[in-house]
Design an enzyme around this catalytic site. Structure first.
Site: not given
Ligand code: FAD
Ligand code: SIN
Length: 530
Positions: A110, A234, A287, A348, A383
């Protein structure tokens, strides 16, 4: 009714804590709706852990700190990363059927991760984790699970005075949604594992109940909260007029998906654009960068959405890796093996929350917090993908151990005043709640979103100040309902987010403000003191 420990929340953090504590203590777990109603059950991508011989703890720590723009507390990052393999082992022992290849855990990739290190159960990891934790908890004689109980406020020692501020917490008042009455539930320790505050925003991948209740309750009780301006968006939530909050996992980009401009982008239609924002990492940048890029392109070209395209990969591979997303999209007439998926950014994850230490302790004796409701120092200003379920397992367990270890220091609750319902009446104007709720979510999206300005933040603050009075008046006069409790928390949390955003005079990680585009030399937490 008195219990050893009350846990508010039946997601990954709450149930992890309950399972550890149940070895020695009797635990009551409350959930606002169904036990599966939190974000945990919705998690798609997976859980980050160093499990591959070519990877190291140092790599995972570095990736977490890079994504967090240096605001992370290093000792927390080390603590979580080093405890990750043990957490995965506990989950496997509880029966979570992680994907394997040749008997070895399959690791996907990811954004922001320099290695493959995400364990997963297809593209529906959260559901499998929730099921395993719930089954384990339900089978334990020391755990009582009570769904449909809406915690309203913490029960605190009203005699404690500042400056010590050491108000003991002795449980919660909670609305029993089945009887309509408020129960007084006391305990020697309380763990706030009530999840995030995503629903403060108009568009969010989080489920309906993510209204920041625990953060608001802890704040009202006197606990500090930190970094509330760090709201994660997100980059790839499905754009669909019927289905508003369906996430398209980051793992789609991890397995080769490209972001492209859609058909109505004129001459640029079909072009990839991430090279303009992060030439090296492209779609696998952290992100905040990808979400800002998507937001920028949508606004620049006046688009409704951008495209996420993985149709260049073998259809069987796509269906095999993303069976749930594939089925969901097919039901909506989108075949991701043949063409792109329309996506938009959406709120998100709540990186900020109730300030805790490495044992999950808050400022208030008897009150612990874990998971998305807390701010442990793991995420910093942003995060890293798949670090949050991990945080829930590690801190749920840590809080439980600390309670067991310090049990004799936790005083038993005194006699507590019952909830007084005698002076309130039923509301005949539910429309007021609905209207205010929508208004908050809309101005938070427009004024306190991905790209901020001081002027817009001040506008939001002004709206909050006006609405707060109305909500408090309503709360004081009418019998509490779940909607009213959530609205009161929503306005509290919106206030904390805006105040934190106004306090940060720089752009760092998720907090991007055009008046202060640069990074200050020192990374400092935004800590609000009640
Ligand atoms: P939750 O799971 O949200 O549980 C909160 C609990 O608190 C619920 O039981 C709720 O009923 C209860 N509660 C709340 N308020 C009250 C109240 N007033 N009274 C009583 N009970 C209350 N993270 C990852 O690491 N990997 C992923 O792949 C991933 N994918 C995600 C996908 C989606 C769509 C979303 C929304 C999030 C995802 N995340 C992922 C984030 C992660 O799922 C959450 O951060 C995590 O599950 C939070 O767990 P939690 O236990 O803190 O809270
Ligand atoms: C995702 O699957 O993209 C979500 C992962 C996460 O939120 O950590």
């Amino acid at each position: 009714m008195t219990h050893d420990v009350i846990i508010v929340g039946s997601g990954a953090a709450g149930l992890s804590a309950a399972i550890t504590l149940a070895r020695t203590h009797k635990v009551l777990v409350l959930a606002k709706g169904e036990l599966t109603g939190g974000s945990t059950a919705w998690a798609q991508g997976g859980i980050a852990a160093v499990l591959d011989a070519g990877d190291t703890f140092e790599n995972h720590i570095d990736d977490t700190m890079v994504a967090g723009a240096g605001l992370n507390r290093r000792e927390t990052v080390e603590f979580v990363v080093e405890n990750a393999p043990a957490a995965i082992e506990r989950l496997e022992n509880m029966g979570v059927p992680f994907n394997k290849e040749a008997e070895v855990l399959h690791l996907t990739r990811e954004g922001g991760h320099s290695h493959r290190r995400i364990v997963h159960v297809d593209d529906a990891t959260g559901w499998a984790v929730q099921e395993a934790l719930q089954n384990t908890a339900a089978a334990h004689p020391n755990i009582t699970l009570r769904p449909h109980m809406v915690a309203i406020d913490l029960i605190v020692d009203r005699n404690a005075e500042k400056p010590t501020g050491a108000k003991n917490v002795w449980g919660v008042y909670a609305l029993n949604n089945e009887t309509g009455h408020v129960e007084t539930l006391t305990s020697r320790a309380t763990i706030m594992a009530s999840g995030g505050a995503g629903r403060t925003y108009l568009f969010s991948t989080a489920p309906r109940g993510a209204t920041g209740d625990g953060i608001a309750m802890a704040w009202r009780a006197g606990a500090r909260v930190s970094n509330m301006e760090m709201m994660q968006f997100h980059p790839t939530c499905l754009y669909n007029l019927e289905v508003k909050n369906f996430l398209i996992t980051e793992a789609v980009r991890g397995e080769g998906g490209h972001l492209k401009l859609p058909d109505d982008a004129g001459d640029e239609a079909g072009e990839r654009y991430m090279h303009r924002f992060d030439p090296e990492r492209m779609e696998l940048a952290p992100r905040d960068i990808v979400a800002r890029a998507n937001d920028h392109e949508i606004k620049r070209l006046g688009l409704d959405y951008v495209d996420l395209d993985i149709s260049h990969r073998d259809p069987e591979f796509v269906k095999g890796h993303f069976p749930n997303i594939y089925d969901k999209l097919i039901g909506l007439g989108i075949d991701m093996t043949k063409g792109p998926i329309p996506v938009v950014p959406a709120q998100h994850y709540t990186c900020g929350g109730i300030l805790i230490d490495l044992a999950g302790r808050t400022d208030l004796p008897g009150l612990y917090a874990a998971g998305e409701a807390s701010e442990s120092g793991l995420h910093g200003a942003n995060r890293l993908a798949s670090n949050s379920l991990l945080e829930c397992f590690v801190f749920g367990d840590a809080a439980a151990r600390d309670i067991a270890e310090h049990w004799d220091d936790l005083p038993a609750p005194p006699a507590i005043r019952q909830w007084d319902e005698s002076r309130v009446t039923d509301s005949d104007e539910e429309v007021v709640i609905k209207q205010t709720w929508t208004e908050i979510r809309r101005f938070m999206w427009n004024y306190v979103g991905i790209v901020r300005t001081t002027k817009r933040l001040e506008r939001a603050q002004h709206r909050i100040d006006l609405l707060r009075g109305e909500v408090e008046e309503y709360y004081g006069n009418f019998r509490v309902t779940q909607d009213l409790i959530e609205l009161r928390n929503l306005i509290e949390v919106a206030d904390l987010i805006v105040k934190s955003a106004l306090a940060r005079k720089e752009s760092r990680g998720l907090h991007y403000i055009t008046d202060y585009p640069d990074l200050l030399p020192e990374a400092v937490d935004t800590v609000l003191v009640p």
